[in-house]
Scaffold this motif. Structure first.
Motif, PDB file in Angstrom:
ATOM      1  N   HIS A 280       0.842  -1.183   0.000  1.00 48.31           N
ATOM      2  CA  HIS A 280       0.000   0.000   0.000  1.00 48.31           C
ATOM      3  C   HIS A 280       0.884   1.243   0.000  1.00 48.31           C
ATOM      4  O   HIS A 280       1.941   1.268   0.639  1.00 48.31           O
ATOM      5  CB  HIS A 280      -0.911  -0.001   1.231  1.00 48.31           C
ATOM      6  CG  HIS A 280      -2.078   0.920   1.116  1.00 48.31           C
ATOM      7  ND1 HIS A 280      -1.965   2.287   1.239  1.00 48.31           N
ATOM      8  CD2 HIS A 280      -3.398   0.678   0.884  1.00 48.31           C
ATOM      9  CE1 HIS A 280      -3.152   2.848   1.095  1.00 48.31           C
ATOM     10  NE2 HIS A 280      -4.037   1.890   0.868  1.00 48.31           N
ATOM     11  N   ARG A 281       0.437   2.297  -0.680  1.00 42.71           N
ATOM     12  CA  ARG A 281       1.222   3.534  -0.753  1.00 42.71           C
ATOM     13  C   ARG A 281       1.497   4.091   0.645  1.00 42.71           C
ATOM     14  O   ARG A 281       2.589   4.595   0.920  1.00 42.71           O
ATOM     15  CB  ARG A 281       0.496   4.582  -1.594  1.00 42.71           C
ATOM     16  CG  ARG A 281       0.414   4.264  -3.075  1.00 42.71           C
ATOM     17  CD  ARG A 281      -0.252   5.411  -3.830  1.00 42.71           C
ATOM     18  NE  ARG A 281       0.630   6.574  -3.878  1.00 42.71           N
ATOM     19  CZ  ARG A 281       1.474   6.828  -4.879  1.00 42.71           C
ATOM     20  NH1 ARG A 281       1.556   5.994  -5.910  1.00 42.71           N
ATOM     21  NH2 ARG A 281       2.227   7.901  -4.857  1.00 42.71           N
ATOM     22  N   ALA A 282       0.506   4.043   1.508  1.00 38.53           N
ATOM     23  CA  ALA A 282       0.683   4.581   2.852  1.00 38.53           C
ATOM     24  C   ALA A 282       1.754   3.816   3.619  1.00 38.53           C
ATOM     25  O   ALA A 282       2.531   4.409   4.391  1.00 38.53           O
ATOM     26  CB  ALA A 282      -0.642   4.544   3.611  1.00 38.53           C
ATOM     27  N   GLN A 283       1.825   2.499   3.405  1.00 40.53           N
ATOM     28  CA  GLN A 283       2.868   1.696   4.058  1.00 40.53           C
ATOM     29  C   GLN A 283       4.247   2.123   3.576  1.00 40.53           C
ATOM     30  O   GLN A 283       5.177   2.290   4.369  1.00 40.53           O
ATOM     31  CB  GLN A 283       2.667   0.218   3.752  1.00 40.53           C
ATOM     32  CG  GLN A 283       1.574  -0.467   4.542  1.00 40.53           C
ATOM     33  CD  GLN A 283       1.524  -1.945   4.194  1.00 40.53           C
ATOM     34  OE1 GLN A 283       1.205  -2.317   3.062  1.00 40.53           O
ATOM     35  NE2 GLN A 283       1.845  -2.786   5.153  1.00 40.53           N
ATOM     36  N   LEU A 284       4.394   2.270   2.270  1.00 45.36           N
ATOM     37  CA  LEU A 284       5.685   2.663   1.713  1.00 45.36           C
ATOM     38  C   LEU A 284       6.093   4.031   2.241  1.00 45.36           C
ATOM     39  O   LEU A 284       7.248   4.241   2.643  1.00 45.36           O
ATOM     40  CB  LEU A 284       5.621   2.674   0.187  1.00 45.36           C
ATOM     41  CG  LEU A 284       6.893   3.137  -0.523  1.00 45.36           C
ATOM     42  CD1 LEU A 284       8.072   2.242  -0.167  1.00 45.36           C
ATOM     43  CD2 LEU A 284       6.681   3.171  -2.042  1.00 45.36           C
ATOM     44  N   HIS A 285       5.161   4.969   2.255  1.00 48.77           N
ATOM     45  CA  HIS A 285       5.455   6.323   2.733  1.00 48.77           C
ATOM     46  C   HIS A 285       5.921   6.287   4.179  1.00 48.77           C
ATOM     47  O   HIS A 285       6.894   6.953   4.554  1.00 48.77           O
ATOM     48  CB  HIS A 285       4.208   7.193   2.578  1.00 48.77           C
ATOM     49  CG  HIS A 285       4.465   8.660   2.802  1.00 48.77           C
ATOM     50  ND1 HIS A 285       4.360   9.241   4.040  1.00 48.77           N
ATOM     51  CD2 HIS A 285       4.825   9.642   1.935  1.00 48.77           C
ATOM     52  CE1 HIS A 285       4.630  10.535   3.941  1.00 48.77           C
ATOM     53  NE2 HIS A 285       4.918  10.807   2.672  1.00 48.77           N
ATOM     54  N   GLN A 286       5.270   5.498   5.014  1.00 50.37           N
ATOM     55  CA  GLN A 286       5.643   5.431   6.426  1.00 50.37           C
ATOM     56  C   GLN A 286       7.008   4.780   6.606  1.00 50.37           C
ATOM     57  O   GLN A 286       7.804   5.221   7.446  1.00 50.37           O
ATOM     58  CB  GLN A 286       4.590   4.671   7.227  1.00 50.37           C
ATOM     59  CG  GLN A 286       4.917   4.616   8.717  1.00 50.37           C
ATOM     60  CD  GLN A 286       3.743   4.162   9.561  1.00 50.37           C
ATOM     61  OE1 GLN A 286       2.603   4.203   9.115  1.00 50.37           O
ATOM     62  NE2 GLN A 286       4.035   3.732  10.772  1.00 50.37           N
ATOM     63  N   LEU A 287       7.299   3.741   5.833  1.00 49.58           N
ATOM     64  CA  LEU A 287       8.607   3.101   5.938  1.00 49.58           C
ATOM     65  C   LEU A 287       9.723   4.086   5.609  1.00 49.58           C
ATOM     66  O   LEU A 287      10.799   4.052   6.216  1.00 49.58           O
ATOM     67  CB  LEU A 287       8.683   1.898   5.006  1.00 49.58           C
ATOM     68  CG  LEU A 287       7.840   0.682   5.406  1.00 49.58           C
ATOM     69  CD1 LEU A 287       7.817  -0.340   4.281  1.00 49.58           C
ATOM     70  CD2 LEU A 287       8.350   0.061   6.699  1.00 49.58           C
ATOM     71  N   ILE A 288       9.471   4.967   4.642  1.00 49.28           N
ATOM     72  CA  ILE A 288      10.490   5.958   4.268  1.00 49.28           C
ATOM     73  C   ILE A 288      10.605   7.037   5.333  1.00 49.28           C
ATOM     74  O   ILE A 288      11.714   7.394   5.759  1.00 49.28           O
ATOM     75  CB  ILE A 288      10.162   6.574   2.895  1.00 49.28           C
ATOM     76  CG1 ILE A 288      10.172   5.496   1.810  1.00 49.28           C
ATOM     77  CG2 ILE A 288      11.180   7.666   2.551  1.00 49.28           C
ATOM     78  CD1 ILE A 288       9.623   5.948   0.478  1.00 49.28           C
ATOM     79  N   THR A 289       9.478   7.577   5.800  1.00 44.27           N
ATOM     80  CA  THR A 289       9.538   8.640   6.806  1.00 44.27           C
ATOM     81  C   THR A 289      10.111   8.135   8.129  1.00 44.27           C
ATOM     82  O   THR A 289      10.699   8.913   8.880  1.00 44.27           O
ATOM     83  CB  THR A 289       8.154   9.263   7.044  1.00 44.27           C
ATOM     84  OG1 THR A 289       7.217   8.242   7.389  1.00 44.27           O
ATOM     85  CG2 THR A 289       7.659   9.989   5.794  1.00 44.27           C
ATOM     86  N   ASP A 290       9.975   6.856   8.398  1.00 46.51           N
ATOM     87  CA  ASP A 290      10.578   6.291   9.609  1.00 46.51           C
ATOM     88  C   ASP A 290      12.103   6.416   9.588  1.00 46.51           C
ATOM     89  O   ASP A 290      12.752   6.328  10.641  1.00 46.51           O
ATOM     90  CB  ASP A 290      10.197   4.819   9.765  1.00 46.51           C
ATOM     91  CG  ASP A 290       8.771   4.627  10.252  1.00 46.51           C
ATOM     92  OD1 ASP A 290       8.158   5.613  10.714  1.00 46.51           O
ATOM     93  OD2 ASP A 290       8.261   3.495  10.156  1.00 46.51           O
ATOM     94  N   ARG A 291      12.673   6.606   8.414  1.00 43.69           N
ATOM     95  CA  ARG A 291      14.129   6.702   8.267  1.00 43.69           C
ATOM     96  C   ARG A 291      14.624   8.138   8.451  1.00 43.69           C
ATOM     97  O   ARG A 291      15.831   8.364   8.537  1.00 43.69           O
ATOM     98  CB  ARG A 291      14.538   6.183   6.874  1.00 43.69           C
ATOM     99  CG  ARG A 291      16.027   5.928   6.713  1.00 43.69           C
ATOM    100  CD  ARG A 291      16.477   4.734   7.542  1.00 43.69           C
ATOM    101  NE  ARG A 291      17.889   4.475   7.379  1.00 43.69           N
ATOM    102  CZ  ARG A 291      18.843   4.984   8.170  1.00 43.69           C
ATOM    103  NH1 ARG A 291      18.521   5.772   9.174  1.00 43.69           N
ATOM    104  NH2 ARG A 291      20.116   4.696   7.961  1.00 43.69           N
TER     105      ARG A 291
END
Length: 391
Positions: free
Chosen positions: A96-107
């Motif tokens: 899901h796009r939201a999952q990908l976005h969160q994985l990136i912002t977590d970095r």
């Protein structure tokens, strides 16, 4: 510490922020949406983008993603045109796009500050840096918050009512503010901007599991594709020839007589996103203008036919990191990314033209050509496997 401003906090923008921070830069991200996050449905993460994310230390892509199970191409009645099982093609992972976005912002680390509810209105640059002007919907400090809102376009150009004007200053500006980029408009006001593809796209998440491996189905002036997400739900997308801004047709009716599980997926979808599809005409503008760099849809918006838009933005960020680490001039970024993305923009539009044919004769010929090409590709893939096994 060197300073940069990233305009837009969509997938491309936050990836650029991660890349800049890891190169030793202090980063300010300006996002027009009130909350940080992404909307949309599923997304294909192709190997090139996955490699960039891995280099940036973004964790969890493989864990949160599901290998694509594209089963091939079918006609609207379910008859196979091309089966993908034996083609030996490289497949993306799906999440899901939201999952990908969160994985990136977590970095993101302490060198990144994000201001949400901030609409960029203009910029000026000189020999020492760039000044970005922006307005905020309400007074307040920086925000690194809420990933649950209706953000996600990365377009920082058209917010709601604003009450506070602010200037931001940095050595570099990365414009990741979407297909209707305000920054691009300031840099090159004569550029015509987005062009309509001739068809509307629908997207959704079906709250149901199916045994079908997925893939795409092509009809006359319409297409439908779907793939499984990690949690078993189905991400689907569809297209239909329409005038821009046309009536909001019921997608369930458009595909009511298509093969299963398409009607079942639509029936199990609680909400549907609809967007007219646009791209940027070629030749694309230069991606670098002095101290301002265009990234993602602001530079090379493409139709969604190849599922490469967000991945290309991620790859842009990877290229920027390589250029900065090597101490090269920013023109090296343009030299690498503009030719590569120009090819994708053209190819994606060509696929859309083929996929949206509505003449019965033209569609019959198209399907026959794809079927023959699929058989030939399958034979080549088998021969390649045999040769590799002998090495």
């Amino acid at each position: 510490m060197r300073t940069a401003i990233v305009v837009g906090a969509g997938i491309g923008g936050v990836t650029a922020a991660v890349a800049l921070e890891q190169c030793g830069w202090q980063v300010t991200v300006l996002e027009r949406a009130a909350e940080l996050g992404e909307v949309g449905a599923g997304i294909s993460v192709w190997p090139g983008a996955a490699a960039v994310l891995d280099e940036l230390g973004v964790e969890g892509i493989a864990k949160a993603a599901r290998l694509g199970e594209a089963a091939g191409m079918r006609r609207w009645d379910g008859r196979w045109i091309v089966e993908a099982a034996e083609l030996g093609i490289e497949l993306p992972v799906m999440l899901h796009r939201a999952q990908l976005h969160q994985l990136i912002t977590d970095r993101l680390g302490p060198a990144v500050t994000i201001h949400t509810g901030t609409t960029v209105t203009g910029l000026t640059q000189d020999a020492d840096g760039v000044t970005v002007t922006a307005t905020s919907a309400a007074p307040g400090g920086p925000a690194f918050g809420g990933r649950s809102g209706n953000a996600g376009s990365g377009d920082a150009g058209s917010g709601g009512p604003a009450s506070v004007g602010t200037e931001y200053r940095a050595e570099l500006v990365v414009a990741a503010d979407g297909i209707r980029s305000v920054v691009r408009g300031v840099l090159v006001p004569e550029y015509k901007g987005p062009r309509y593809s001739g068809y509307t796209a629908y997207r959704g998440i079906a709250e149901v599991g199916v045994a079908d491996g997925g893939g795409e189905t092509w009809g006359r002036g319409q297409r439908f594709g779907f793939a499984k997400l990690i949690d078993g739900r189905i991400y689907w997308y569809a297209t239909s020839n329409r005038e821009a801004g046309g009536a909001d047709d019921d997608v369930r009716e458009l595909f009511a007589d298509w093969h299963e599980p398409i009607p079942a997926l639509l029936a199990a979808t609680p909400s549907v996103l609809r967007n007219d599809t646009y791209d940027l005409p070629t030749p694309l503008l230069p991606f670098v203008h002095g101290r301002v760099l265009l990234l993602g849809d602001a530079a090379h918006a493409m139709t969604p036919n190849m599922g490469r838009g967000a991945c290309s933005a991620i790859e842009d960020a990877g290229a920027l990191a390589r250029v900065l680490r090597a101490g090269k001039d920013l023109s090296a970024y343009d030299a690498e990314r503009r030719p590569a993305t120009t090819k994708l923009v053209k190819r994606s539009r060509q696929i859309g033209v083929l996929g949206q044919l509505d003449s019965k004769l033209a569609c019959t010929l198209r399907d026959a050509v794809f079927a023959a090409g699929g058989k030939a590709a399958g034979l080549l893939a088998k021969r390649r496997k045999v040769e590799e096994s002998r090495v």
